[in-house]
Design an enzyme around this catalytic site. Structure first.
Site, mmCIF file in Angstrom:
data_model
loop_
_atom_site.group_PDB
_atom_site.id
_atom_site.type_symbol
_atom_site.label_atom_id
_atom_site.label_comp_id
_atom_site.label_asym_id
_atom_site.label_seq_id
_atom_site.Cartn_x
_atom_site.Cartn_y
_atom_site.Cartn_z
ATOM 1 N N SER A 258 0.818 -1.204 0.000
ATOM 2 C CA SER A 258 0.000 0.000 0.000
ATOM 3 C C SER A 258 0.860 1.266 0.000
ATOM 4 O O SER A 258 1.718 1.400 -0.863
ATOM 5 C CB SER A 258 -0.931 -0.069 1.211
ATOM 6 N N TRP A 349 -10.156 0.641 -4.756
ATOM 7 C CA TRP A 349 -9.595 1.971 -4.465
ATOM 8 C C TRP A 349 -8.193 2.115 -5.075
ATOM 9 O O TRP A 349 -7.779 3.180 -5.482
ATOM 10 C CB TRP A 349 -9.580 2.141 -2.935
ATOM 11 N N HIS A 399 -7.644 -5.689 -0.113
ATOM 12 C CA HIS A 399 -6.419 -4.938 0.146
ATOM 13 C C HIS A 399 -5.732 -5.498 1.399
ATOM 14 O O HIS A 399 -6.222 -5.270 2.517
ATOM 15 C CB HIS A 399 -6.851 -3.477 0.371
HETATM 16 C C1 GCU Z 1 -5.275 4.923 1.899
HETATM 17 C C2 GCU Z 1 -4.690 5.690 0.731
HETATM 18 C C3 GCU Z 1 -3.927 4.779 -0.217
HETATM 19 C C4 GCU Z 1 -2.923 3.947 0.551
HETATM 20 C C5 GCU Z 1 -3.609 3.224 1.676
HETATM 21 C C6 GCU Z 1 -2.675 2.460 2.614
HETATM 22 O O1 GCU Z 1 -6.319 4.106 1.449
HETATM 23 O O2 GCU Z 1 -5.732 6.368 0.088
HETATM 24 O O3 GCU Z 1 -3.257 5.539 -1.207
HETATM 25 O O4 GCU Z 1 -2.266 3.054 -0.320
HETATM 26 O O5 GCU Z 1 -4.268 4.172 2.507
HETATM 27 O O6 GCU Z 1 -1.508 2.748 2.706
HETATM 28 O O7 GCU Z 1 -3.184 1.573 3.301
#
Ligand code: GCU
Length: 418
Positions: A258, A349, A399
């Site tokens: 992420s 997302w 995710h």
């Molecule tokens: C949020 C953010 C993402 C990121 C994520 C994370 O959802 O919008 O861009 O990758 O956090 O790091 O868990």
């Protein structure tokens, strides 16, 4: 709270979570032209890897450096490494554990962070996965000897972190994301660092790595200078400074999930010492194409996390079409080194399809070096990994980092890291 206020609060928080303004409709993805990795900003065509390196790679790199992640302002004055704890019989005799304190100094100011390193017993020359964790080294394992971080920590219900401070109660609560036994059983080591020790993840530039570099009276980085992602990438390279001198380590593969996947990609692009790079669900500002505006957009990310990128990136909020590059060119900067882009089908997302297409568009550069890319005829069939020099999988589920992901990373690493 009064009932009306409760209702309003509930509506706002659920609206934030659902991101109703985000586009999840493929038919609404705007038509856009993908900037060609093999045509220079001046219009010249690149036909071989030498031309790529001499003419194109640098201009793309400089664009990402100045306009997206931001430049590191200067060199450090000093850095130091100290093994502060070691056990050659850790994790039931499976591993050697070391905890290394890294000290960084600039302008008489200093910052320290700890690396937790496990090396497999029986492999004197092990490849190592290096990756940040979100809440502290003590969360990735039940091992009672891992030092608990004392720097600012984001409160988390899952991790039982309150008052922005990690305690014993969060020990081992993220073991699910780190297949440490599997790594060790296959002859791999793990090095991990709590990312908040490099720069606490909040919109506040008064602390963390940035503040070491300020001139008198300065309170935040200059317009083209680094945001937090570039600072985290820099921290990965400082961890690498230690790891590359550990005689029991053969290769280091940088990994991140992420936001930390975004940092791993930028670290891979800025530091050629990483033998391989893994982006796990890195999404917007990571592996996903920005111009698709599917899921999180540049406007969203700059709004919610104004400290992640350089200030100059803000001019592309809601103006993706004016960007002369896209994220596939970040992937291309890692060529010809092995690169794994991993998505999850329910991780809308992060635009999983946008991550796949981005890998496809980066392939041209891998192919210049005679390496296997993700070709235009490859498909992103769920749970069917493609494991070439460029690797990709679209995992079923959400995710996260799952055992499935590590199974693929380890299998893939066998092809180049040992
Ligand atoms: C949020 C953010 C993402 C990121 C994520 C994370 O959802 O919008 O861009 O990758 O956090 O790091 O868990």
């Amino acid at each position: 709270m009064r009932p009306l206020l409760i209702l309003l609060f509930a509506l706002t928080t659920s609206a934030l979570k659902a991101q109703p303004q985000a586009n999840y409709d493929e038919t609404k993805v705007p038509k856009f032209s993908v900037p060609d990795p093999l045509t220079t900003f001046g219009g010249e065509t690149i036909t071989d890897s030498l031309q790529w390196e001499e003419k194109r790679k640098l201009e793309i790199y400089q664009f990402f450096e100045k306009q997206i992640y931001g430049k590191v302002p200067a060199l450090l004055d000093e850095y130091s490494f100290k093994v502060i704890e070691q056990d050659n019989n850790a994790l039931d005799g499976k591993a050697q554990r070391k905890q290394i304190a890294v000290g960084l100094k600039k302008n008489d100011r200093s910052l320290n962070f700890n690396i937790l390193l496990y090396l497999p017993i029986g492999n004197e020359n092990a490849p190592v996965f290096l990756g940040y964790n979100f809440h502290g080294n003590h969360t990735v394992t039940d091992d009672p000897n891992v030092i608990i971080t004392d720097v600012w920590n984001e409160n988390s219900k899952d991790l039982q972190i309150t008052d922005n401070k990690a305690t014993e109660t969060s020990r081992g609560l993220r073991t699910n994301r780190w297949a440490i036994d599997k790594m060790l059983d296959n002859g791999y080591g793990l090095a991990t660092v709590y990312y908040g020790e490099i720069d606490p993840d909040k919109n506040d530039f008064s602390d963390g790595l940035h503040s070491l570099f300020y001139d008198e009276g300065q309170t935040k980085p200059k317009t083209n200078e680094w945001g937090s992602i570039a600072a985290w990438a820099f921290g990965l390279s400082r961890a690498m400074d230690y790891l590359e001198n550990d005689t029991n380590i053969s290769n280091v593969i940088v990994f991140g999930h992420s936001r930390l996947g975004k940092a791993a990609l930028w670290a891979g692009a800025t530091d050629p010492r990483f033998a391989g790079v893994i982006s796990n669900n890195s999404g917007c500002g990571g592996a996903a194409l920005s111009k698709r505006k599917y899921g999180e957009t540049i406007g969203d990310i700059n709004n919610s996390f104004p400290h992640w990128f350089s200030e100059s990136f803000k001019k592309y909020s809601n103006r993706e079409e004016t960007l002369p590059v896209d994220q596939h060119q970040l992937l291309a900067l890692i060529a010809p080194r092995p690169l794994y882009v991993a998505s999850a089908i329910e991780d809308e997302w992060a635009d999983p399809l946008g991550e796949f297409i981005s890998a496809q568009y980066a392939s041209k550069v891998y192919e210049l070096y005679g390496k296997e890319g993700i070709t235009l005829t490859d498909t992103h069939e769920v749970d069917h990994p493609i494991l070439g020099t460029m690797a990709y999988h679209m995992r079923s589920g959400k995710h996260d980092v799952l055992e499935y992901d590590w199974d693929q990373y380890i299998t893939w690493a066998e092809t180049f890291a040992k």
